[in-house]
Design a protein around this motif. Structure first.
Motif, PDB file in Angstrom:
ATOM      1  N   ALA A   1       0.973  -1.551  -0.233  1.00  0.00           N
ATOM      2  CA  ALA A   1       0.246  -0.077  -0.248  1.00  0.00           C
ATOM      3  C   ALA A   1       1.190   0.258  -0.139  1.00  0.00           C
ATOM      4  O   ALA A   1       1.765   1.114   0.650  1.00  0.00           O
ATOM      5  N   ILE A   2       0.384   2.722  -0.784  1.00  0.00           N
ATOM      6  CA  ILE A   2       1.059   3.712  -0.899  1.00  0.00           C
ATOM      7  C   ILE A   2       0.068   4.898   0.127  1.00  0.00           C
ATOM      8  O   ILE A   2      -0.952   4.640  -0.571  1.00  0.00           O
ATOM      9  N   SER A   3       0.767   4.854   0.940  1.00  0.00           N
ATOM     10  CA  SER A   3      -0.368   6.063   1.759  1.00  0.00           C
ATOM     11  C   SER A   3       0.302   8.038   2.045  1.00  0.00           C
ATOM     12  O   SER A   3       1.852   7.689   0.979  1.00  0.00           O
ATOM     13  N   GLY A   4      -0.638   8.068   1.775  1.00  0.00           N
ATOM     14  CA  GLY A   4       0.194   9.750   1.427  1.00  0.00           C
ATOM     15  C   GLY A   4      -0.451  10.756   2.804  1.00  0.00           C
ATOM     16  O   GLY A   4      -1.901  10.254   3.266  1.00  0.00           O
ATOM     17  N   SER A   5      -0.642  12.146   3.013  1.00  0.00           N
ATOM     18  CA  SER A   5      -1.017  12.480   3.948  1.00  0.00           C
ATOM     19  C   SER A   5      -0.854  13.709   3.781  1.00  0.00           C
ATOM     20  O   SER A   5      -0.561  14.525   2.974  1.00  0.00           O
ATOM     21  N   LEU A   6      -1.422  15.032   4.646  1.00  0.00           N
ATOM     22  CA  LEU A   6      -1.466  16.238   3.860  1.00  0.00           C
ATOM     23  C   LEU A   6      -0.446  17.340   4.277  1.00  0.00           C
ATOM     24  O   LEU A   6       0.032  17.804   3.927  1.00  0.00           O
ATOM     25  N   ILE A   7       0.408  16.460   5.493  1.00  0.00           N
ATOM     26  CA  ILE A   7       2.156  16.600   5.714  1.00  0.00           C
ATOM     27  C   ILE A   7       3.048  15.963   4.267  1.00  0.00           C
ATOM     28  O   ILE A   7       3.683  17.698   3.777  1.00  0.00           O
ATOM     29  N   ASP A   8       2.390  15.451   4.092  1.00  0.00           N
ATOM     30  CA  ASP A   8       3.018  14.745   2.164  1.00  0.00           C
ATOM     31  C   ASP A   8       2.771  16.213   1.266  1.00  0.00           C
ATOM     32  O   ASP A   8       3.534  17.205   0.127  1.00  0.00           O
ATOM     33  N   VAL A   9       0.939  16.963   1.499  1.00  0.00           N
ATOM     34  CA  VAL A   9       0.963  17.740   0.461  1.00  0.00           C
ATOM     35  C   VAL A   9       1.948  19.333   0.560  1.00  0.00           C
ATOM     36  O   VAL A   9       2.596  20.126  -0.082  1.00  0.00           O
TER      37      VAL A   9
ATOM     38  N   ALA B   1      -6.819  14.333   1.459  1.00  0.00           N
ATOM     39  CA  ALA B   1      -6.690  14.890   2.211  1.00  0.00           C
ATOM     40  C   ALA B   1      -6.756  16.574   1.420  1.00  0.00           C
ATOM     41  O   ALA B   1      -7.134  17.299   2.577  1.00  0.00           O
ATOM     42  N   ALA B   2      -6.475  16.893   0.934  1.00  0.00           N
ATOM     43  CA  ALA B   2      -6.559  17.920  -0.023  1.00  0.00           C
ATOM     44  C   ALA B   2      -7.676  18.867  -0.092  1.00  0.00           C
ATOM     45  O   ALA B   2      -8.525  19.341  -0.079  1.00  0.00           O
ATOM     46  N   LEU B   3      -8.680  17.464  -0.559  1.00  0.00           N
ATOM     47  CA  LEU B   3      -9.857  17.968  -1.431  1.00  0.00           C
ATOM     48  C   LEU B   3     -10.816  18.173   0.736  1.00  0.00           C
ATOM     49  O   LEU B   3     -11.657  18.959   0.655  1.00  0.00           O
ATOM     50  N   GLY B   4     -10.792  17.842   1.337  1.00  0.00           N
ATOM     51  CA  GLY B   4     -10.802  17.913   2.348  1.00  0.00           C
ATOM     52  C   GLY B   4     -10.319  19.120   3.347  1.00  0.00           C
ATOM     53  O   GLY B   4     -11.399  19.609   3.902  1.00  0.00           O
ATOM     54  N   CYS B   5      -9.121  19.550   3.059  1.00  0.00           N
ATOM     55  CA  CYS B   5      -9.421  21.312   3.725  1.00  0.00           C
ATOM     56  C   CYS B   5     -10.055  22.184   3.295  1.00  0.00           C
ATOM     57  O   CYS B   5     -10.055  23.046   3.349  1.00  0.00           O
ATOM     58  N   ALA B   6      -9.753  21.618   1.380  1.00  0.00           N
ATOM     59  CA  ALA B   6     -10.762  22.396   0.489  1.00  0.00           C
ATOM     60  C   ALA B   6     -12.356  22.459   1.229  1.00  0.00           C
ATOM     61  O   ALA B   6     -12.662  23.827   0.745  1.00  0.00           O
ATOM     62  N   ALA B   7     -12.850  21.882   1.528  1.00  0.00           N
ATOM     63  CA  ALA B   7     -13.862  21.515   1.887  1.00  0.00           C
ATOM     64  C   ALA B   7     -14.158  22.218   3.961  1.00  0.00           C
ATOM     65  O   ALA B   7     -15.090  23.063   3.692  1.00  0.00           O
ATOM     66  N   GLN B   8     -13.183  21.518   3.966  1.00  0.00           N
ATOM     67  CA  GLN B   8     -13.378  22.829   5.292  1.00  0.00           C
ATOM     68  C   GLN B   8     -13.485  24.542   5.564  1.00  0.00           C
ATOM     69  O   GLN B   8     -13.908  25.017   6.123  1.00  0.00           O
ATOM     70  N   ALA B   9     -12.436  24.633   4.079  1.00  0.00           N
ATOM     71  CA  ALA B   9     -12.233  26.141   4.045  1.00  0.00           C
ATOM     72  C   ALA B   9     -13.835  26.425   3.418  1.00  0.00           C
ATOM     73  O   ALA B   9     -14.199  27.701   4.376  1.00  0.00           O
ATOM     74  N   ALA B  10     -13.822  26.079   2.692  1.00  0.00           N
ATOM     75  CA  ALA B  10     -15.588  26.232   2.651  1.00  0.00           C
ATOM     76  C   ALA B  10     -16.437  26.670   3.703  1.00  0.00           C
ATOM     77  O   ALA B  10     -17.628  27.593   3.624  1.00  0.00           O
TER      78      ALA B  10
END
Length: 315
Positions: free
Chosen positions: A107-115, A244-253
């Motif tokens: 599995a390949i993981s990624g997080s907001l830190i990677d962004v 993670a990125a879409l979640g940040c954008a949605a949270q900003a909205a």
């Protein structure tokens, strides 16, 4: 993108429901019924994303969903078809990645830190968050600002909802013709322009109708922006960090939606002025985003960086 039609239909229907149930308690109960129906009738039939399974190392499950999709479309995936992440596609024959035979891969993981670590995605995240925030301030602000227009509240809410539908249609039709970036800029500035006009006209007599029309046209443009931002934001980030990125954008909205009541209570033409400034600023920020039309959707951070570097070299 067509799901937004149902969103607007729900708002239009809400004006009638609110008229029938003026008490907030009864309105709360009536508006909760669709959510219950969604949990029971719709949610059990929603499948997981094949890309999500693939980056989690569950290639067999991803391929199973792809076969179900093909079967539903009257197609057939031939035997021996394999799935691979974009940066591993060249090694697919050597390591037998995702051959759809029940074989699990790493599995390949990624997080907001990677962004945030990557300059490429960090800039995109900042711009996406800012634009979604500004767009939300205008969209929800215009919806709430109907209380300051002095017109029929139920009728105005209904007209705002109806005005969104052609915006969704135009966005869907023009998205693949003119691209995401020009359309985002155009709709943001369209909305911002009419919000500025609404702040300049009076709120008495016949000018109330003019201001109401400005609000309807403003929400027309911002609804189009809101619609395409979901597509645009998804295409700006690879699968491994897309949630993670879409979640940040949605949270900003949502933060923008929370702040809008404080703008609306200013009254007069000030809310329209704030909405106009937000629309213009959002369009300026959209200038800094890359175009994603006809560009590949990447799976991993490495694959995205390689692809973007190759694109710049070709350019």
């Amino acid at each position: 993108m067509s799901t937004f039609y149902f969103f607007s239909c729900g708002i239009a229907l809400l004006s009638f429901v609110a008229f029938i149930f003026p008490s907030w308690r009864s309105l709360y109960i009536a508006s909760s019924i669709p959510s219950i129906l969604f949990l029971v009738v719709i949610l059990p039939f929603v499948s997981e994303s094949p890309r999500w399974f693939l980056i989690r190392g569950k290639a067999d499950k991803a391929l199973k969903i792809m076969k179900n999709i093909a079967k539903t479309n009257g197609k057939l995936l031939p035997d021996g078809v394999s799935l691979a992440l974009d940066e591993d596609a060249g090694e697919n024959q050597n390591n037998e990645l995702a051959e759809g035979q029940g074989k699990e891969v790493e599995a390949i993981s990624g997080s907001l830190i990677d962004v945030v670590r990557s300059r490429l995605t960090r800039v995109r995240l900042f711009l996406s968050v800012a634009i979604n925030f500004l767009c939300s301030v205008v969209y929800y602000g215009l919806s709430l600002n109907v209380v300051n227009l002095g017109t029929n509240l139920y009728l105005n809410v209904f007209l705002n909802a109806v005005a969104e539908m052609p915006a969704f249609l135009l966005t869907a039709v023009l998205l693949d013709r003119f691209g995401r970036k020009p359309l985002a800029i155009g709709t943001l500035w369209f909305s911002g322009f009419f919000c500025v006009v609404g702040s300049l006209v009076g709120g008495y007599g016949k000018w109330k109708v003019v201001r109401m029309v400005c609000g309807i046209l403003g929400i027309f443009g911002m609804a189009g922006t809101y619609n395409l931002l979901f597509i645009y934001t998804v295409e700006l980030f690879p699968t491994v960090v897309r949630n993670a990125a879409l979640g940040c954008a949605a949270q900003a909205a949502q933060m923008g939606a929370i702040l809008t009541p404080f703008v609306v209570v200013l009254g007069g033409g000030l809310p329209f002025a704030v909405f106009g400034i937000c629309g213009v600023m959002g369009g300026l920020l959209a200038f800094c985003l890359p175009e994603t039309l006809n560009r590949p959707l990447y799976d991993t951070m490495g694959g995205m960086e390689e692809g973007e570097n190759a694109f710049r070299d070709d350019a």
